[in-house]
Scaffold this motif. Structure first.
Motif, mmCIF file in Angstrom:
data_model
loop_
_atom_site.group_PDB
_atom_site.id
_atom_site.type_symbol
_atom_site.label_atom_id
_atom_site.label_comp_id
_atom_site.label_asym_id
_atom_site.label_seq_id
_atom_site.Cartn_x
_atom_site.Cartn_y
_atom_site.Cartn_z
ATOM 1 N N UNK A 1 0.877 -1.099 -0.063
ATOM 2 C CA UNK A 1 0.057 0.053 0.079
ATOM 3 C C UNK A 1 0.927 1.226 -0.046
ATOM 4 N N UNK B 1 0.542 4.885 0.999
ATOM 5 C CA UNK B 1 -0.407 5.857 1.501
ATOM 6 C C UNK B 1 -0.325 7.473 1.004
ATOM 7 N N UNK C 1 3.491 8.221 4.700
ATOM 8 C CA UNK C 1 3.439 7.552 5.765
ATOM 9 C C UNK C 1 4.643 6.535 6.136
ATOM 10 N N UNK C 2 5.749 7.375 5.664
ATOM 11 C CA UNK C 2 7.374 6.700 5.887
ATOM 12 C C UNK C 2 7.447 6.693 7.502
ATOM 13 N N UNK C 3 8.288 5.535 7.854
ATOM 14 C CA UNK C 3 8.562 5.583 9.268
ATOM 15 C C UNK C 3 10.164 6.455 9.629
ATOM 16 N N UNK C 4 9.540 7.594 10.221
ATOM 17 C CA UNK C 4 10.688 8.519 10.339
ATOM 18 C C UNK C 4 11.783 8.305 11.275
ATOM 19 N N UNK D 1 8.520 1.067 -1.063
ATOM 20 C CA UNK D 1 8.020 0.182 -0.045
ATOM 21 C C UNK D 1 6.809 -0.727 -0.404
#
Ligand SMILES: Nc1ncnc2c1ncn2[C@@H]1O[C@H](COP(=O)(O)OP(=O)(O)OP(=O)(O)O)[C@@H](O)[C@H]1O
Ligand SMILES: [Mg+2]
Lengths: 263, 257
Positions: free
Chosen positions: A92, A94, A98-101, A161
């Motif tokens: 998915x 987004x 919505x990356x993991x910072x 991703x």
């Protein structure tokens, strides 16, 4: 999976899906069928519930009513291990990336593969660089943190991703928003490749008619909580549906009224 | 009529929150006990919670220990009980002040940070992204924090206890003219196994509360930056209140024969 059985079963099948937030009805009985290996594009005005719709399919939001079947399995009732296995089929992108910072870009890209232990950390970086190339990003981006990227670059990392694990089903929420026209076309081609090479089933949400024409097999239009029109891409210009006509030509006049205060 | 409605609404909200917190707690604990464990995350959280809280907790303990000694000396002198300083400092600090002050200081630091971090992940859809990457946020985000906090708080409080007693010792020997050897002997004589045990058990409970409140409020935050701000405040306030309440319960369990 027998793709060519006589009785064709859609890969994703929604019936009467309803979702409301408090008094606000967002989805009001959505029906949708997407066949295996098909590229479905959903269009519709801002705030009509397109993002909510795909979040319902993934189970991030729970629909109030209706049935969602993926590969013939009712998705709304899955729990625990079954749900885990269900989610492993999906990728998915987004709308807000919505990356993991807290993680560098390469770990973001390979997060799903690492979580499922399909690759080791040592191999992950090289693989991430390769996937980043496909979305038009240089190798040196891999070590940056997501906060150091521009909006369009974040979007492309989100895209990397989403496709990294080569999932069966991929959802793209506005993949080309915030990209220049050339990069947008590169991304559109990439989505086409995903469908053709990986055989993935995709649902793409977009406002961009160039994307629609490039990647869609089938197009659906969401309006006031319902799928008011679905059909193959070739019929989009001759749909005979005035809502669709107004949308694809981007006219202010027509049956869809924008509630805007006229000065 | 309206007033009854108000009471009803408050009651319903309260019950809904209690239920939600209950489910959240059971869910979190069950993930703490079942593999897989994210060892790297537990480790980095332990360093963050334990190591980086040392200055705050250490300074608090040092000065509080010194103040405690001074107060007991001054107050005790009214009925010729100055000699009790060493005993009261060690018991008071190990049983109560160490765990409670340590817990409250760490609550301010760690609960807030956890609520802000997880809350931001929630409102930027990072938690949804975790879910779609087939990673349970309870396993990946919440369990490591709960485990780390529950394990690290006892270590921190042990250090706080030692520093607090040392604060009392330094002040007593340096300013009040106590004999160092005698002071230390009284300290050791007064201290019992149960005192230390209760200190550590309290610390473990407080650590659990701190992480639970941070994670709970972060996880359920909504509505952008303002929502995250509210979550952060709620996390610190509720963690502090629950620490003081559970402190009473644990004390009652340990010392009321
Ligand atoms: N978590 C939520 N809580 C309350 N309302 C929500 C929530 N998520 C979405 N909505 C509402 O649902 C409606 C549809 O939102 P959604 O994000 O699906 O729009 P969209 O079709 O994706 O629009 P856009 O093209 O602008 O992204 C909006 O009016 C929004 O206010
Ligand atoms: Mg959207």
């Amino acid at each position: 999976m027998t793709g060519t059985s006589t009785q064709r079963m859609p890969k994703i099948s929604l019936r009467g899906v309803k979702k409301r937030f408090g008094p606000k009805v967002v989805l009001d009985g959505v029906d949708l069928d997407v066949d295996d290996g098909e590229s479905m594009v959903i269009i519709g005005g801002s705030g009509t519930g397109k993002s909510v719709l795909i979040k319902c399919i993934l189970g991030i939001l729970t629909p109030d009513e209706g049935s969602i079947k993926v590969g013939g399995v009712e998705a709304t009732r899955l729990r625990g291990k079954e749900r885990q296995a269900f989610l492993e089929k999906f990728g998915m992108l987004f709308q807000g990336a919505a990356l993991f910072d807290s993680l560098p870009v390469w770990e973001n890209v390979c997060f799903g593969l690492l979580a499922e232990k399909r690759i080791r950390r040592k191999e992950a970086r090289d693989l991430a660089v390769e996937i980043l190339r496909q979305v038009g990003l240089e190798a040196d981006v891999a070590n940056l943190s997501p906060a150091e990227l521009s909006g369009g670059m974040q979007k492309r990392v989100g895209l990397a991703r989403a496709i990294a694990a080569k999932p069966e089903i991929i959802f793209f929420d506005e993949p080309t928003t915030g990209l220049d026209p050339i990069m947008a076309d590169v991304i559109n081609s990439l989505i086409v490749d995903c469908v053709q090479d990986l055989g993935s089933t995709t649902i793409t949400i977009t406002h961009d008619m160039a994307s629609v024409r490039k990647i869609a097999d089938k197009v659906g239009m969401l309006y006031k909580g319902k799928m008011i029109w679905t059909g193959p891409k070739s019929e989009i210009d001759s749909s005979g549906n005035e809502y669709v006509d107004q949308f694809i030509h981007g006219r202010a006049e027509g049956p869809i009224h924008m509630d805007i205060l006229k000065l | 009529m309206n007033f009854l409605g108000l009471i009803g609404r408050v009651m319903l909200t309260f019950l809904a929150t209690a239920g939600r917190l209950g489910i959240f707690t059971v869910n979190s604990v069950s993930h703490c006990l079942r593999p897989p464990f994210f060892i790297r995350h537990i480790g980095s959280q332990m360093i963050n919670i334990g190591y980086y809280s040392l200055p705050v907790v250490g300074l608090t303990a040092l000065f509080t220990g010194a103040v405690l000694a001074l107060q007991i000396y001054e107050g005790g002198s009214r009925f010729n009980a100055e000699s009790a300083v060493a005993g009261i400092v060690v018991i008071g600090f190990v049983r109560e002040l160490g765990p409670v002050l340590g817990g409250l200081m760490v609550a301010g630091r760690v609960s807030a940070a956890m609520a802000a971090e997880i809350g931001t992940m929630r409102v930027t859809e990072q938690i949804d992204a975790l879910t779609t990457l087939a990673t349970d946020p309870f396993k990946y985000l919440i369990a490591p924090r709960l485990i780390a906090a529950t394990l690290m708080l006892p270590c921190l409080v042990l250090v706080a206890d030692v520093i607090g007693v040392a604060g009392g010792f330094i002040l007593s020997t340096d300013k009040l003219g106590f004999n160092p050897g005698a002071y230390l002997k009284t300290t050791v004589d007064y201290l019992e196994y149960d005192d230390v045990m209760s200190s550590l058990v309290k610390a473990g409970v407080f650590g659990f509360i701190i992480a639970l409140m941070g994670c709970y409020h972060g996880y359920h935050s909504r509505g952008g930056a303002q929502g995250v701000g509210v979550a952060t405040t709620n996390a610190v306030v509720s963690a502090s209140i629950l620490i003081l309440m559970s402190n009473y319960v644990v004390t009652e369990l340990f010392f009321s024969q």
